[in-house]
Design a protein around this motif. Sequence first.
Motif, PDB file in Angstrom:
ATOM      1  N   PRO A 138      13.047  -3.834  67.076  1.00 46.12           N
ATOM      2  CA  PRO A 138      12.661  -3.015  66.114  1.00 46.12           C
ATOM      3  C   PRO A 138      11.377  -3.082  65.223  1.00 46.12           C
ATOM      4  O   PRO A 138      11.175  -4.500  65.008  1.00 46.12           O
ATOM      5  CB  PRO A 138      13.865  -2.806  65.086  1.00 46.12           C
ATOM      6  N   ASP A 139      10.895  -2.243  64.650  1.00 47.69           N
ATOM      7  CA  ASP A 139       9.610  -2.318  63.972  1.00 47.69           C
ATOM      8  C   ASP A 139      10.009  -2.826  62.551  1.00 47.69           C
ATOM      9  O   ASP A 139      11.112  -2.394  61.862  1.00 47.69           O
ATOM     10  CB  ASP A 139       8.946  -1.097  63.769  1.00 47.69           C
ATOM     11  N   PRO A 140       9.612  -4.073  62.189  1.00 47.24           N
ATOM     12  CA  PRO A 140       9.727  -4.709  60.756  1.00 47.24           C
ATOM     13  C   PRO A 140       9.959  -3.650  59.647  1.00 47.24           C
ATOM     14  O   PRO A 140      10.671  -3.621  58.835  1.00 47.24           O
ATOM     15  CB  PRO A 140       8.747  -5.710  60.676  1.00 47.24           C
ATOM     16  N   ALA A 141       8.862  -2.766  59.340  1.00 42.46           N
ATOM     17  CA  ALA A 141       8.944  -1.681  58.557  1.00 42.46           C
ATOM     18  C   ALA A 141      10.156  -0.845  58.611  1.00 42.46           C
ATOM     19  O   ALA A 141      10.645  -0.598  57.595  1.00 42.46           O
ATOM     20  CB  ALA A 141       7.536  -0.767  58.481  1.00 42.46           C
ATOM     21  N   ALA A 142      10.402  -0.351  59.645  1.00 41.86           N
ATOM     22  CA  ALA A 142      11.620   0.402  59.765  1.00 41.86           C
ATOM     23  C   ALA A 142      12.816  -0.254  59.650  1.00 41.86           C
ATOM     24  O   ALA A 142      13.751   0.252  59.036  1.00 41.86           O
ATOM     25  CB  ALA A 142      11.703   0.959  61.157  1.00 41.86           C
ATOM     26  N   LEU A 143      12.715  -1.618  59.876  1.00 44.87           N
ATOM     27  CA  LEU A 143      14.163  -2.278  59.498  1.00 44.87           C
ATOM     28  C   LEU A 143      14.293  -2.726  58.096  1.00 44.87           C
ATOM     29  O   LEU A 143      15.361  -2.509  57.569  1.00 44.87           O
ATOM     30  CB  LEU A 143      13.861  -3.830  60.230  1.00 44.87           C
ATOM     31  N   ARG A 184      18.987  -6.576  50.737  1.00 49.10           N
ATOM     32  CA  ARG A 184      19.169  -8.010  50.797  1.00 49.10           C
ATOM     33  C   ARG A 184      18.813  -8.555  52.323  1.00 49.10           C
ATOM     34  O   ARG A 184      19.611  -8.053  53.179  1.00 49.10           O
ATOM     35  CB  ARG A 184      20.652  -8.550  50.371  1.00 49.10           C
ATOM     36  N   ILE A 185      17.737  -9.610  52.354  1.00 49.64           N
ATOM     37  CA  ILE A 185      17.748  -9.769  53.646  1.00 49.64           C
ATOM     38  C   ILE A 185      17.296 -11.376  53.742  1.00 49.64           C
ATOM     39  O   ILE A 185      17.170 -12.092  52.608  1.00 49.64           O
ATOM     40  CB  ILE A 185      16.224  -9.003  54.159  1.00 49.64           C
ATOM     41  N   PRO A 232      21.018  -6.476  62.059  1.00 51.00           N
ATOM     42  CA  PRO A 232      19.591  -6.246  62.477  1.00 51.00           C
ATOM     43  C   PRO A 232      18.767  -7.389  62.294  1.00 51.00           C
ATOM     44  O   PRO A 232      18.672  -8.062  61.222  1.00 51.00           O
ATOM     45  CB  PRO A 232      19.353  -5.076  61.686  1.00 51.00           C
ATOM     46  N   TRP A 233      17.740  -7.547  63.103  1.00 48.06           N
ATOM     47  CA  TRP A 233      16.718  -8.587  63.118  1.00 48.06           C
ATOM     48  C   TRP A 233      15.482  -8.116  63.843  1.00 48.06           C
ATOM     49  O   TRP A 233      15.772  -7.400  64.731  1.00 48.06           O
ATOM     50  CB  TRP A 233      17.223  -9.930  63.666  1.00 48.06           C
TER      51      TRP A 233
END
Length: 265
Positions: A107-112, A118-119, A172-173
Motif C-alpha cells: 500500500p501507499d504509505p500515506a494511505a496506510l 499507533r504505528i 498493515p505494513w
Amino acid sequence: MPIIEIHELSDPRLADYTQSTDVALKKARGTEHGLYIAESALVLERALRAGHRPRSVLTLANTLDEARALVGEDVPVFVGAGELLTELTGYVLHRGLIAAMHRPALPDPAALLADARRILILENVTDPTNVGAIFRSAGAIGADAILVTPRCSDPFYRRAIRVSMGTVLQVPWTRVGDWPSTRRLLTEHGFHVAALALTPDAVSLRDFHGDQHARLALLLGAEGEGLTDEALAAADAVVQIPMKHGIDSLNVAAASAVAMWALSS
C-alpha cells in the motif's frame, strides 16, 4: 483444478517449492509482485482472509481435504508422501501443508497512515526472526500499521511469516524511503515520533506520556547497531526502557513488545 499426486520431484510445476530462496520467490516468473510461502493451514487461512491469492498448495494426504476446503476448486493442489515432500522442500512438513502465495502490491504509505493512531517504524532490522516477532507482538498488543525502511528484512520472507504466526498478513505494513521524505510524511499526518534508543537525553519509558499524543510512531533499530543518526535526528523524543542488574538493552523484538504494551494504555 485436479488434485495432482506427486511421485517424482522433476515435475516443473513444483518449481515454487524446490528449495527456492526468498529472493528467488520475490522475482518468480508469471507473477506481478512475486511469491511468498505460507506454512500451515492457520497461516494460509490468514493469507486468504487478507485477500491474498494462492498459486498452488503442497500438502500431505492427511491434510488434503483441509487444503481443498481452504482454497476451493480453482487452485492446483499437489499431494504426496511425507518422505518425498521432505526431499522436495528440504525440511519435514510438520504442519501438513504449505502454499505458494502471490505477493500483494504494497500500500501507499500515506494511505496506510490516514486512519492510523499507533504505528511502528522498523529501521534496518535485518533479522527476519526479529521482524516476525515484532509483527506478532504488534498484532497481539495493537499497532495500526508498520513502516519498514529499505534495508529492513522483508516481512514476507518465510521465516518472518513463520515466527509471526501469520500476523505479517494481518498487520498493515509497507516500505518507506529515505528519512527526509519519511519524516515529512509523518509530520503531514501529525505523528509524534518516539525513538527507542540509549542516548544521554533519553527519557524513561515510565515518564514518557504517550497518551498526550493523538498519533504516535515508535521507532526501533537493528540489533547491535541501533538507530542511525538520521533516524535519531528525525525523532521528536528518545525513550529507553528502565532496567536492573546492569543490563542496558533488550532484544529488539522484546523491547518492541514492552514499549507497545506500556504505551497502549
